[in-house]
Design a protein around this motif. Sequence first.
Motif, PDB file in Angstrom:
ATOM      1  N   ASP A  98     -37.178  27.451 -15.063  1.00  7.31           N
ATOM      2  CA  ASP A  98     -36.436  27.388 -13.797  1.00  7.31           C
ATOM      3  C   ASP A  98     -36.797  26.117 -13.031  1.00  7.31           C
ATOM      4  O   ASP A  98     -37.497  26.158 -12.018  1.00  7.31           O
ATOM      5  CB  ASP A  98     -36.734  28.627 -12.945  1.00  7.31           C
ATOM      6  CG  ASP A  98     -36.165  29.899 -13.573  1.00  7.31           C
ATOM      7  OD1 ASP A  98     -35.074  29.823 -14.166  1.00  7.31           O
ATOM      8  OD2 ASP A  98     -36.817  30.944 -13.473  1.00  7.31           O
ATOM      9  N   ASN A 108     -30.349  26.640  -3.601  1.00  7.08           N
ATOM     10  CA  ASN A 108     -29.676  27.931  -3.736  1.00  7.08           C
ATOM     11  C   ASN A 108     -30.719  29.042  -3.543  1.00  7.08           C
ATOM     12  O   ASN A 108     -31.650  29.160  -4.352  1.00  7.08           O
ATOM     13  CB  ASN A 108     -29.042  28.042  -5.121  1.00  7.08           C
ATOM     14  CG  ASN A 108     -28.259  29.330  -5.312  1.00  7.08           C
ATOM     15  OD1 ASN A 108     -28.410  30.286  -4.555  1.00  7.08           O
ATOM     16  ND2 ASN A 108     -27.416  29.367  -6.332  1.00  7.08           N
ATOM     17  N   GLN A 141     -30.779  32.011  -4.257  1.00  7.82           N
ATOM     18  CA  GLN A 141     -30.909  32.907  -5.413  1.00  7.82           C
ATOM     19  C   GLN A 141     -31.944  32.407  -6.418  1.00  7.82           C
ATOM     20  O   GLN A 141     -32.518  33.202  -7.170  1.00  7.82           O
ATOM     21  CB  GLN A 141     -29.548  33.070  -6.106  1.00  7.82           C
ATOM     22  CG  GLN A 141     -28.513  33.825  -5.290  1.00  7.82           C
ATOM     23  CD  GLN A 141     -28.972  35.232  -4.940  1.00  7.82           C
ATOM     24  OE1 GLN A 141     -29.458  35.968  -5.802  1.00  7.82           O
ATOM     25  NE2 GLN A 141     -28.848  35.610  -3.678  1.00  7.82           N
ATOM     26  N   TRP A 142     -32.179  31.085  -6.428  1.00 11.01           N
ATOM     27  CA  TRP A 142     -33.165  30.531  -7.361  1.00 11.01           C
ATOM     28  C   TRP A 142     -34.557  31.128  -7.126  1.00 11.01           C
ATOM     29  O   TRP A 142     -35.360  31.227  -8.046  1.00 11.01           O
ATOM     30  CB  TRP A 142     -33.277  29.017  -7.193  1.00 11.01           C
ATOM     31  CG  TRP A 142     -32.079  28.225  -7.579  1.00 11.01           C
ATOM     32  CD1 TRP A 142     -30.992  28.640  -8.293  1.00 11.01           C
ATOM     33  CD2 TRP A 142     -31.837  26.844  -7.252  1.00 11.01           C
ATOM     34  NE1 TRP A 142     -30.092  27.611  -8.440  1.00 11.01           N
ATOM     35  CE2 TRP A 142     -30.589  26.491  -7.814  1.00 11.01           C
ATOM     36  CE3 TRP A 142     -32.552  25.863  -6.553  1.00 11.01           C
ATOM     37  CZ2 TRP A 142     -30.045  25.223  -7.685  1.00 11.01           C
ATOM     38  CZ3 TRP A 142     -32.022  24.595  -6.429  1.00 11.01           C
ATOM     39  CH2 TRP A 142     -30.767  24.276  -6.987  1.00 11.01           C
ATOM     40  N   LYS A 174     -35.457  34.109  -5.882  1.00 10.73           N
ATOM     41  CA  LYS A 174     -35.612  35.561  -5.896  1.00 10.73           C
ATOM     42  C   LYS A 174     -36.734  35.976  -6.843  1.00 10.73           C
ATOM     43  O   LYS A 174     -36.764  35.573  -8.004  1.00 10.73           O
ATOM     44  CB  LYS A 174     -34.285  36.205  -6.311  1.00 10.73           C
ATOM     45  CG  LYS A 174     -34.205  37.692  -6.004  1.00 10.73           C
ATOM     46  CD  LYS A 174     -32.808  38.219  -6.286  1.00 10.73           C
ATOM     47  CE  LYS A 174     -32.741  39.701  -5.949  1.00 10.73           C
ATOM     48  NZ  LYS A 174     -31.386  40.256  -6.215  1.00 10.73           N
TER      49      LYS A 174
END
Length: 274
Positions: free
Chosen positions: A230, A241, A243-244, A246
């Motif tokens: 990631d 973002n 969401q990255w 989470k």
Amino acid sequence: MKVKLAEYYGFCFGVKRAIKIAESSKNASTIGPLIHNNEEIHRLKKDYNVVTLQSLEGLGETQKAIIRTHGIPKQDLKFLESKQIDIVDATCPFVTKPQQICEQMSAEGYDIVIFGDKQHPEVKGVESYAQYGAHVVLSIDELKTLRLTHKIAVVSQTTRKIEEFMKITNYLIAHYKEVRVFNTICNATLDNQVAAKELAKDVDIMIVIGGKNSSNTKQLHYISKEFCDDSYLIESEKELNPQWFKNKKICGVTAGASTPGWIIDKIVGKIEKI
């Protein structure tokens, strides 16, 4: 989530020097982007009216020309010198070195091999200093297609990975009688790469900050991705973002050599809010 910065990251000596030169050269034009960071280029234009020319054809009534950190081809420099304009050289000294090596070694009869991207402005400039031309390669497969003499001098684009450069030099040493190796990879580039590698091993997510047209930043992203799946390359906080992040516990941050501190601070601040 904890945010952890790499031990070494961001502005290198050559870029700091170039920014200072540009800031003290108001109303000047740079021949090509001064550095590979669009946000900083916009700041220089806004605050100091330092504009970017994409080619020498755009010189017009320019009174002061700044040579970019990556340098320019020798013939372009001669063209500038033929004009009645003030030339300010912001070429990074670490880039000037391989230019000088190529000029000297080619004059002494050596075939010149440059490890780098032939489309990169730094490489185009370095190549132009080889008296009889140079061979630009990125892989051993490309080397195998060349017809070289047994006197070879090899340099590297300043922002490449040392491990890849060593593959090239080891192949040449094993196949040719005389090989002069000049390690022209910038120390700051090496430090940033090693620090990114070590940090990427210990985090859940890696954010690499810098210009997407920057060779050294892309190398940092490539290295980070090797050790942390990631890993994301961004130029500004707008690209983050939520969401990255989470379920992430540690976020690593590094930045390319053309990335100013104010951009890094903005991005780290937004990550911490997320």
